[in-house]
Each structure stands twice: as structure tokens, then as C-alpha cells.
Design an enzyme around this catalytic site. Structure first.
Site, PDB file in Angstrom:
ATOM      1  N   LEU A 153       0.821  -1.224   0.000  1.00 50.63           N
ATOM      2  CA  LEU A 153       0.000   0.000   0.000  1.00 50.63           C
ATOM      3  C   LEU A 153       0.845   1.260   0.000  1.00 50.63           C
ATOM      4  O   LEU A 153       0.316   2.363   0.020  1.00 50.63           O
ATOM      5  CB  LEU A 153      -0.891   0.028   1.244  1.00 50.63           C
TER       6      LEU A 153
ATOM      7  N   GLY B  24       5.789   2.400   3.318  1.00 53.26           N
ATOM      8  CA  GLY B  24       7.126   2.985   3.425  1.00 53.26           C
ATOM      9  C   GLY B  24       7.127   4.434   2.963  1.00 53.26           C
ATOM     10  O   GLY B  24       7.719   5.308   3.601  1.00 53.26           O
TER      11      GLY B  24
ATOM     12  N   GLU C  61       8.066   1.934  11.214  1.00 50.43           N
ATOM     13  CA  GLU C  61       7.161   1.226  10.304  1.00 50.43           C
ATOM     14  C   GLU C  61       7.265  -0.269  10.592  1.00 50.43           C
ATOM     15  O   GLU C  61       8.363  -0.829  10.605  1.00 50.43           O
ATOM     16  CB  GLU C  61       7.575   1.510   8.847  1.00 50.43           C
TER      17      GLU C  61
ATOM     18  N   LYS D 200     -17.875   7.355   7.162  1.00 49.68           N
ATOM     19  CA  LYS D 200     -18.183   6.008   7.643  1.00 49.68           C
ATOM     20  C   LYS D 200     -16.956   5.423   8.370  1.00 49.68           C
ATOM     21  O   LYS D 200     -17.076   4.859   9.458  1.00 49.68           O
ATOM     22  CB  LYS D 200     -18.512   5.145   6.430  1.00 49.68           C
TER      23      LYS D 200
ATOM     24  N   CYS E 148      29.324  -0.500 -10.050  1.00 47.62           N
ATOM     25  CA  CYS E 148      29.781  -1.716  -9.381  1.00 47.62           C
ATOM     26  C   CYS E 148      30.074  -2.819 -10.401  1.00 47.62           C
ATOM     27  O   CYS E 148      31.125  -2.789 -11.038  1.00 47.62           O
ATOM     28  CB  CYS E 148      28.781  -2.141  -8.308  1.00 47.62           C
ATOM     29  N   LEU E 149      29.146  -3.741 -10.648  1.00 47.36           N
ATOM     30  CA  LEU E 149      29.395  -4.731 -11.692  1.00 47.36           C
ATOM     31  C   LEU E 149      29.637  -4.012 -13.026  1.00 47.36           C
ATOM     32  O   LEU E 149      30.395  -4.496 -13.868  1.00 47.36           O
ATOM     33  CB  LEU E 149      28.186  -5.679 -11.816  1.00 47.36           C
TER      34      LEU E 149
ATOM     35  N   GLN F 221      33.186  -3.420 -13.377  1.00 48.64           N
ATOM     36  CA  GLN F 221      33.899  -4.678 -13.639  1.00 48.64           C
ATOM     37  C   GLN F 221      33.726  -5.100 -15.096  1.00 48.64           C
ATOM     38  O   GLN F 221      34.677  -5.547 -15.740  1.00 48.64           O
ATOM     39  CB  GLN F 221      33.392  -5.760 -12.674  1.00 48.64           C
TER      40      GLN F 221
ATOM     41  N   ARG G 197      32.046  -7.990  -3.656  1.00 47.12           N
ATOM     42  CA  ARG G 197      33.006  -8.946  -3.128  1.00 47.12           C
ATOM     43  C   ARG G 197      34.294  -8.913  -3.949  1.00 47.12           C
ATOM     44  O   ARG G 197      35.368  -9.131  -3.440  1.00 47.12           O
ATOM     45  CB  ARG G 197      32.357 -10.326  -3.220  1.00 47.12           C
TER      46      ARG G 197
ATOM     47  N   HIS H 170      28.256   2.364  -5.199  1.00 42.72           N
ATOM     48  CA  HIS H 170      26.831   2.507  -5.569  1.00 42.72           C
ATOM     49  C   HIS H 170      26.393   3.957  -5.327  1.00 42.72           C
ATOM     50  O   HIS H 170      25.775   4.246  -4.291  1.00 42.72           O
ATOM     51  CB  HIS H 170      25.972   1.554  -4.737  1.00 42.72           C
TER      52      HIS H 170
ATOM     53  N   GLU I 274      24.032   5.567  -6.473  1.00 50.20           N
ATOM     54  CA  GLU I 274      22.574   5.781  -6.451  1.00 50.20           C
ATOM     55  C   GLU I 274      22.035   5.939  -5.033  1.00 50.20           C
ATOM     56  O   GLU I 274      21.022   6.607  -4.823  1.00 50.20           O
ATOM     57  CB  GLU I 274      21.844   4.636  -7.168  1.00 50.20           C
TER      58      GLU I 274
HETATM   59  N1  GLN Z   1      29.099  -9.234  -8.197  1.00 59.86           N
HETATM   60  C1  GLN Z   1      30.084  -8.237  -8.127  1.00 59.86           C
HETATM   61  C2  GLN Z   1      30.916  -8.335  -6.850  1.00 59.86           C
HETATM   62  O1  GLN Z   1      30.535  -9.002  -5.937  1.00 59.86           O
HETATM   63  C3  GLN Z   1      29.459  -6.853  -8.230  1.00 59.86           C
HETATM   64  C4  GLN Z   1      28.546  -6.545  -7.089  1.00 59.86           C
HETATM   65  C5  GLN Z   1      27.649  -5.381  -7.371  1.00 59.86           C
HETATM   66  O2  GLN Z   1      27.476  -4.981  -8.509  1.00 59.86           O
HETATM   67  N2  GLN Z   1      27.021  -4.853  -6.346  1.00 59.86           N
HETATM   68  O3  GLN Z   1      31.968  -7.759  -6.767  1.00 59.86           O
END
Ligand code: GLN
Length: 543
Positions: free
Chosen positions: A18, A21, A142, A225, A382-383, A386, A462, A507, A509
Site C-alpha cells: 500500500l 514505506g 514502520e 463512515k 559496481c558490476l 567490472q 566482493r 553505488h 545511487e
Molecule cells: N558481483 C560483483 C561483486 O561481488 C558486483 C557486485 C555489485 O554490482 N554490487 O563484486
């Protein structure tokens, strides 16, 4: 003198999904706009310890806090709406509390007593709530799920008991219910909401406010109501029909008087409301601009819109700031693998978000390579960093370049588990999580974007870039433009002969805000605008 904290508990009835959050976050926003200090917390009755291992296709994105807590995506709403940075204290899952209780029991801390859901677990919940709210004027809590869920019972009992512990006058209960519209009889039906209020009462909790979610505005008679059946004054029944944008919810709630109701209830002193920033945000979020940029999001999960929530909010915020519409198309990474990358030419920019596991990874590498070779704006997260590095090393001639995530015995592990991390690859607890400092190379695109040489971003991964291959990928025009303070970890990689090709191991974002988009996303949108309106000058950075 230490402030006395007051508690607002938000529960849900009728059904889940709903927007509890968003409602919790929006209440916080209206209180912040009155100059009050607000903290906020999500209590999730799941038996999981954290959200790290939950499948994003089922639960949506895993949001990461600055101290590295892997949490529910509601924490993202809270941070965006309240413009604060939260910590592990704001994310409480049953599993975390239970595993601590069991550890304590094993250590003999209960001296032979019976360990029980009531009072031990309920006390642990209360302690977690009090600790998270400490020092603020109002602490919003919450409770995940719906009243009546078996898992949630201890939480309801805990908040009922907490009112006794801190004083009823310091607690306010708000219940979010749904009123369906029945097309055949052309009526809104309040019965499920009435029952939901009764369910809450059966736990000894009388709601002080009812939030009524509907698809479209409901007639006043239905509101009256509900007011009668809930035993609440009409002004405590607040109507929340679907809004044009979630950022309009603080305005809806403020217009319904939630801030004043809470202020009166707790007898707080507050400043007049400052909602202008929200009016401006809603205006920019609902304007149809002349120009539209098309961003391809190279995705692995395509079934749940919440999977890349923060990424999408960051793109939208950047587009509003630049006064363009953004059309985000989810591109199935696996399809790129099978069908090739030609379809990518229709975009003005590409974004490769974070991800785990091998499915779709070749498609993401192909997308990075496409962006590299076609002066297509690219933001790798991140990925996405890579995959850019792998694409670079392959371009330099090492076709077998890959990541150890895909092949632990790879001949050319360009992305790998660093020394000291080996053997811990399997599950949670081995990741680089939360805030890390990055030194930005002077003269780089990263420096121009951030306007800083030292930055901090949140991490969740990782694997790391294997610097043994740095020479290879730098041959192709890629450059390491950000490293950890000790130089061991690669944090940012960009392309020097490209209008906008940048990637980060972090990240970004999670730190973007609707009112203040993150510079890397702003950069992508700006590059996409220029990509659309100018002939691409090969080799000349656009920004
Ligand atoms: N799988 C990749 C790692 O573990 C990238 C992780 C990700 O994009 N958050 O390093």
C-alpha cells in the site's frame, strides 16, 4: 538535557504493497519541514538477519547504509524523503534480534530462565526501537507486513508494551488501510478497512490516525463512515488517493494536517511548515519537457520494478534537474548475449547497474564494449565497472579475460577476490560494505564531475579489479581515475577518448536525492542530451 523522544508507529491492514514505506517517509518529511528532528526505522518481521541474501526479483533492491547495513528498500525511501543518512539501527529484522537472543542464551546470560517470545523477544524489539530513536523529537517506526501476519505478532505486542513503558502520551499509532472500488456496483467498499481496524484493536492498539489508500479519490460519505467505525474524529482519517508522483505524498499528508496532528498530540513546539522544496520537486517531476532522453538500463532482473529502485530515482532526479524527460528501457542482458548489441544504438546513454552471479554478464560486457567503441555515454555501477574493465582487457587482445565470479579457475581473472579474502566467497559477511573513501585522479573526468579529489561512496561487492591487468586495459583508452587511499583498490575507471564513459566500484545511487541528483547521474543525463543534440566529436569529452 536529553530530548524526550516520541514514537509514531505505522502498521498496515487489508493488504500489503500500500506504500506504507512512502507514507512513513512522507510523514517524516512533513515533520522535518516543521523544523523537528526525526529518526525513522523499519521493523521487518521476516526471520532473515538482513536483506543481503534476499532475492531482488522477489523483494526489490537491497539498500545499503553508510555503515554497511544491507537493508530493505524502504530505507531508501526514508533517506530520499528525509535527506538523512541512516544506519543499521534503522533496519531491524527478526532474525537479527533472534540470533542475538539465542547467542546470549547459549552464553548463559539468561541464567537458566525460559527464553520466550514474550517478554524476551518483545523486549529486544522495544530496546531496538528506543535505541534507534534516541535523541530525536519524533521517531517513526514502520512495522513491515500486515496486521494479522503470524510473523508480525511479536512486533504488535512489543509496540503495545512500549506505550506502557514510555507513556501512552508519547506514542501515536497510525494505520494504513485500503479501500477498494468495486466496478460492477460502482462503489468504494470500506468493510475490509473496518475489519483491519478491528484486527489492530484486538492487539490492544487503538489507532490515532487512519491513512486511507485508494486508487481514485473517495466520496466524503466513505470517509465519514470510516471515521465512525474507527472511532476517530474525521480529521484523523486522512485520504491518500494514488498520487501523480510519490513525491506528492508529503504534500497530500501536509494538506490533510498530519504534521499538526502529531505536533498537537505530543505537545511539541514547531516552526511554520516549509514545503516549497516539495512543491518545486513535484512541479519538476510532473512537467512534460520538450526533450526526452532514452537510457538503456542493462538489467538482469526484469520482473520486479523495484529491483533497481534507487538507480531509477537517481536517473529521474538528474533528468528533472536538466529539464528533460527520461525514458528508461530495461534491456535484458541475456538477450544481448543471444541477439547481439545492435539494438543499443537507439539509446542516448547506457547504464550497467550492480549485479551478482553469471547470468547476463556477457551481455553487460558486450554493452560496455559497445559504449566504448561507439562514443555512447556509459555509466557503470559496481558490476558495471567490472564489465567495463573486462571489455577493455578483451579489447587489448586477451579474449579469455573474465571475473572469478564466473570462473574461479579463470586463466585471466581481471576481476578477482583479493588476497586475504579467499575462501570466504560463498555467502554474506565477506563483502566490502558501506562507506569507503576514494582518491580521485586530478585532471580526470571523475574530478570534473565530483568537483573534488577525495570522495566517499557506499559499497556492496566482493570482487575487485586485478591491477595486474591495468597496463592492458589502459592501452585501450581506459584509465583508473579513482583508487582507495592506499592505492590497492580500484574505485573508478573512465575512458579518456570518449564523450562520457565512467564507472565506479561503488553505488552512487544510494546517495542521490530527488532534490539533489548525484553528479555521476547528472553527468550521464547531460551527456545523453548532448549525444542527442550534437554530432559526436570523436575523441572530445563532452563534459
Ligand atoms: N558481483 C560483483 C561483486 O561481488 C558486483 C557486485 C555489485 O554490482 N554490487 O563484486
Amino acid at each position: 538535557m536529553e530530548k524526550t523522544t516520541n514514537y509514531v508507529f505505522i502498521t498496515g491492514g487489508v493488504l500489503s504493497g500500500l506504500g506504507k514505506g512512502i507514507t512513513a517517509a512522507s510523514i517524516g518529511a512533513t515533520l522535518r519541514a516543521r523544523g523537528l528532528s526525526v529518526t525513522i526505522q523499519k521493523c521487518d518481521p521476516y526471520l532473515n538477519v538482513d536483506a543481503g541474501l534476499l532475492n531482488p526479483a522477489e523483494h526489490g533492491e537491497c539498500f545499503v547504509t553508510k555503515d554497511g547495513a544491507e537493508t530493505d528498500l524502504d530505507l531508501g525511501h526514508y533517506e530520499r524523503f528525509l535527506d538523512i543518512e541512516l544506519t543499521q539501527a534503522s533496519s531491524t529484522m527478526s532474525g537479527r534480534l533472534l540470533s542475538q537472543l539465542i547467542t546470549d542464551e547459549r552464553a548463559g546470560k539468561f541464567s537458566g530462565k525460559t527464553l520466550q517470545l514474550v517478554p524476551h523477544f518483545t523486549n529486544a524489539i522495544q530496546d531496538a526501537i528506543i535505541a534507534a530513536g534516541n535523541g530525536s523529537d519524533v521517531h517513526i517506526v514502520e512495522i513491515g507486513g500486515t496486521v494479522g501476519d503470524i510473523e508480525g505478532m511479536a512486533f504488535l505486542e512489543a509496540i503495545r508494551e512500549l506505550a506502557g513503558r514510555v507513556g501512552h502520551h508519547r506514542c501515536l499509532s497510525a494505520h494504513v488501510v485500503y479501500v477498494p472500488y468495486i466496478g460492477t456496483s460502482k462503489e468504494f467498499k470500506t468493510k475490509p478497512a473496518q475489519n483491519a481496524v478491528r484486527d489492530l484493536r484486538s492487539w490492544g492498539i487503538m489507532p490515532d490516525v487512519l491513512f486511507v489508500r485508494t486508487e481514485t479519490p473517495i466520496p466524503e460519505s466513505a470517509a465519514e463512515k470510516l471515521s465512525m467505525f474507527a472511532g476517530l474524529p474525521r480529521n484523523a482519517v486522512m485520504l491518500l488517493p494514488n498520487a501523480e508522483t510519490v513525491y506528492a505524498v508529503p504534500l497530500q499528508l501536509q494538506a490533510a494536517g498530519i504534521d499538526q496532528l502529531i505536533i498537537d498530540h505530543f505537545q511539541l513546539k514547531a516552526a511554520p511548515a516549509h514545503m516549497q522544496a516539495w512543491h518545486d520537486l513535484v512541479a519538476s517531476a510532473t512537467t512534460a519537457y520538450e526533450q526526452t532522453v532514452h537510457i538503456g538500463l542493462i538489467a538482469k532482473y526484469l520482473t520486479n520494478e523495484d529491483t533497481y529502485f534507487s538507480v531509477i530515482e537517481a536517473l529521474k532526479a538528474a533528468a528533472w534537474e536538466q529539464q528533460v524527460n527520461v525514458q528508461i528501457t530495461w534491456v535484458d542482458a541475456q538477450k544481448l548475449e543471444e541477439e547481439g548489441v545492435d539494438s543499443l544504438q537507439s539509446f542516448d546513454g547506457l547504464l550497467v547497474p550492480g549485479g551478482f552471479g553469471m547470468r547476463g554478464i556477457e551481455g553487460k560486457i558486450a554493452a560496455a564494449r559497445y559504449a566504448m567503441d561507439h562514443a555512447m555515454p556509459y555509466l557503470g555501477i559496481c558490476l558495471g565497472l567490472q564489465t567495463a574493465v573486462i571489455a577493455g582487457v578483451r579489447k587489448a587482445g586477451i579474449e579469455q579475460a573474465t571475473t572469478s565470479e564466473v570462473d574461479v579457475h579463470a586463466e585471466h581473472p581481471v576481476i578477482y577476490i583479493m588476497e586475504g579474502q579467499q575462501g570466504k566467497e560463498s555467502t554474506g559477511g565477506t563483502m566490502r560494505l558501506g562507506d569507503y573513501v576514494c582518491r580521485v585522479q586530478s585532471g580526470s573526468l571523475a574530478e570534473r564531475i565530483y568537483e573534488a579529489t577525495e570522495i566517499t561512496e557506499r559499497h556492496r561487492h566482493r570482487y575487485e579489479v586485478n591491477q595486474a591487468y591495468r597496463q592492458q586495459f589502459e592501452q585501450t583508452g581506459l584509465r583508473v581515475s579513482g583508487v582507495s587511499p592506499d592505492g590497492r583498490l580500484v574505485e573508478m575507471v573512465e575512458h579518456v577518448d570518449h564523450p562520457y564513459f565512467i564507472s565506479t566500484q561503488a553505488h552512487p545511487e544510494f546517495r542521490s536525492r530527488p532534490h539533489r541528483p548525484h553528479p555521476l547521474f547528472r553527468g550521464l543525463i547531460k551527456a545523453a542530451i548532448l549525444n542527442q543534440t550534437q554530432a559526436r566529436p570523436a575523441g572530445l569529452p563532452l563534459l
